[in-house]
Motif scaffolding. Structure first.
Motif, mmCIF file in Angstrom:
data_model
loop_
_atom_site.group_PDB
_atom_site.id
_atom_site.type_symbol
_atom_site.label_atom_id
_atom_site.label_comp_id
_atom_site.label_asym_id
_atom_site.label_seq_id
_atom_site.Cartn_x
_atom_site.Cartn_y
_atom_site.Cartn_z
ATOM 1 N N TYR A 211 0.838 -1.206 0.000
ATOM 2 C CA TYR A 211 0.000 0.000 0.000
ATOM 3 C C TYR A 211 0.870 1.251 0.000
ATOM 4 O O TYR A 211 1.922 1.282 0.630
ATOM 5 N N LYS A 212 0.398 2.294 -0.681
ATOM 6 C CA LYS A 212 1.078 3.601 -0.612
ATOM 7 C C LYS A 212 0.903 4.155 0.811
ATOM 8 O O LYS A 212 1.804 4.742 1.384
ATOM 9 N N ASP A 213 -0.294 3.951 1.375
ATOM 10 C CA ASP A 213 -0.555 4.316 2.766
ATOM 11 C C ASP A 213 -0.986 3.036 3.462
ATOM 12 O O ASP A 213 -2.042 2.476 3.171
ATOM 13 N N THR A 219 -5.231 2.210 -1.314
ATOM 14 C CA THR A 219 -3.989 2.700 -1.947
ATOM 15 C C THR A 219 -3.085 1.533 -2.389
ATOM 16 O O THR A 219 -1.877 1.705 -2.536
ATOM 17 N N ILE A 221 -0.951 -0.798 -4.486
ATOM 18 C CA ILE A 221 -0.188 -0.526 -5.712
ATOM 19 C C ILE A 221 -0.121 -1.813 -6.536
ATOM 20 O O ILE A 221 0.347 -2.844 -6.054
ATOM 21 N N GLU A 228 11.098 2.056 -7.324
ATOM 22 C CA GLU A 228 9.912 2.555 -6.623
ATOM 23 C C GLU A 228 9.737 1.821 -5.294
ATOM 24 O O GLU A 228 9.353 2.419 -4.283
ATOM 25 N N LEU A 232 9.770 3.467 -1.495
ATOM 26 C CA LEU A 232 8.730 3.250 -0.479
ATOM 27 C C LEU A 232 9.361 2.907 0.875
ATOM 28 O O LEU A 232 8.903 3.353 1.921
ATOM 29 N N TYR A 237 7.155 4.663 3.813
ATOM 30 C CA TYR A 237 5.758 4.312 3.517
ATOM 31 C C TYR A 237 5.425 2.890 3.972
ATOM 32 O O TYR A 237 4.286 2.580 4.272
#
Length: 298
Positions: A211-213, A219, A221, A228, A232, A237
């Motif tokens: 998750y991004k959050d 969120t 991904i 990337e 994170l 994150y």
């Protein structure tokens, strides 16, 4: 209405076709663990998925843990499970229980695969010298018979695949003095995927993906390139148990695995949905030059 249902089924098969072609005769390592191992229905679904991969031309290898089952048996015999930095402290008695329990789980999985008409062979990391290791320290602390892999000899797996068997591996290995060690199943799956040059490595666990959050499931991904994933981690994150998992994914890709998938094993058929559909269901981590199949704005 009935027609529509059949059309949808046909569309699913057509969507799967390019993936079946792309991965025909390719090795896929599936790391199987978490709650999906304890629930009989989920267990049957996971094994059906892997058997289907085998029957459409993939070459799957299952690597499984059994942490929850080991804890259950440790308590059953009146011992207490101890953990240091999230790693099980494994004394001689605990190691003995772990090896017996993992062997039991292993043969249950072999039986399930065989019952679906596919030939399976269950092995440990000791067989054919598959997993050699040394003692792993946790923050400088000795946690007993917990191993860190030093060498993988994949010949036994290659021979089994060549003879059309589905190998099922449990992560116990030995050191240079032939002392037995318990190995983290994620680490074992990564090392094996690298050694056999797997096209894909899929982690089935109790999380939906990255998750991004981390507090917001919306969120999730779908696809990440290695840089990337690194970002994170460095930007904070992801935390907790996801950090070693992501590090393992990055490591596997840097050592030749094409794609790594993180999936929720509690979702029925998550493995098939991830591999055979355009958007997938978990998170796929790809090499820097890896092509993203799914585009948010497509």
């Amino acid at each position: 209405m009935v027609k529509q249902k059949y059309l949808e089924k046909a569309e699913v098969l057509i969507e799967a076709l390019p993936y079946i072609q792309r991965f025909n005769r390719k090795i896929v390592v599936v790391k199987y663990g978490g709650s999906a191992m304890l629930d009989e229905t989920l267990k049957a679904n996971v094994i059906k998925d892997v058997v289907l991969l085998k029957l459409v031309g993939f070459k799957p290898i299952i690597v499984h843990g059994g942490g929850k089952e080991i804890s259950r048996w440790v308590e059953k015999v009146g011992m207490e499970a101890k953990f240091v930095n999230g790693l099980r402290v494994t004394d001689k008695d605990t190691m003995e229980i772990a090896e017996m329990v993992l062997g039991k789980v292993n043969k249950e999985l072999v039986t399930l695969v065989q019952s679906l008409g596919v030939k399976a062979v269950g092995i440990s990391g000791k067989d054919g010298g598959l997993l050699q290791c040394r003692k792993k320290l946790s923050g400088g602390e000795d946690i007993g018979y917990v191993g860190e892999i030093t060498c993988v000899q994949p010949k036994i797996l290659q021979d089994l695949l060549e003879k059309d068997f589905l190998p099922i591996v449990f992560p116990v290995g030995y050191d240079e003095n032939f002392a037995t060690y318990n190995i983290n199943a994620d680490d074992a799956a990564c090392a094996i995927a690298e050694a056999v040059h797997a096209e894909k490595l899929a982690f089935l666990s109790d999380i939906e993906g990255v998750y991004k959050d981390q507090n917001d499931p919306s969120t999730l991904i779908s696809e990440l390139h290695v840089h990337e994933a690194e970002e994170l981690i460095s930007e904070g994150y992801v935390g907790g148990g996801m950090i070693p998992k992501l590090r393992n994914c990055i490591d596997a890709i840097e050592n030749g695995v094409n794609r790594v998938h993180i999936l929720d094993g509690r979702i029925p058929h998550s493995l098939l949905l991830e591999i055979f559909t355009n958007k997938g269901i978990g998170t796929a981590i790809l090499r820097e030059d890896g092509e993203k199949y799914y585009h948010e704005h497509a």
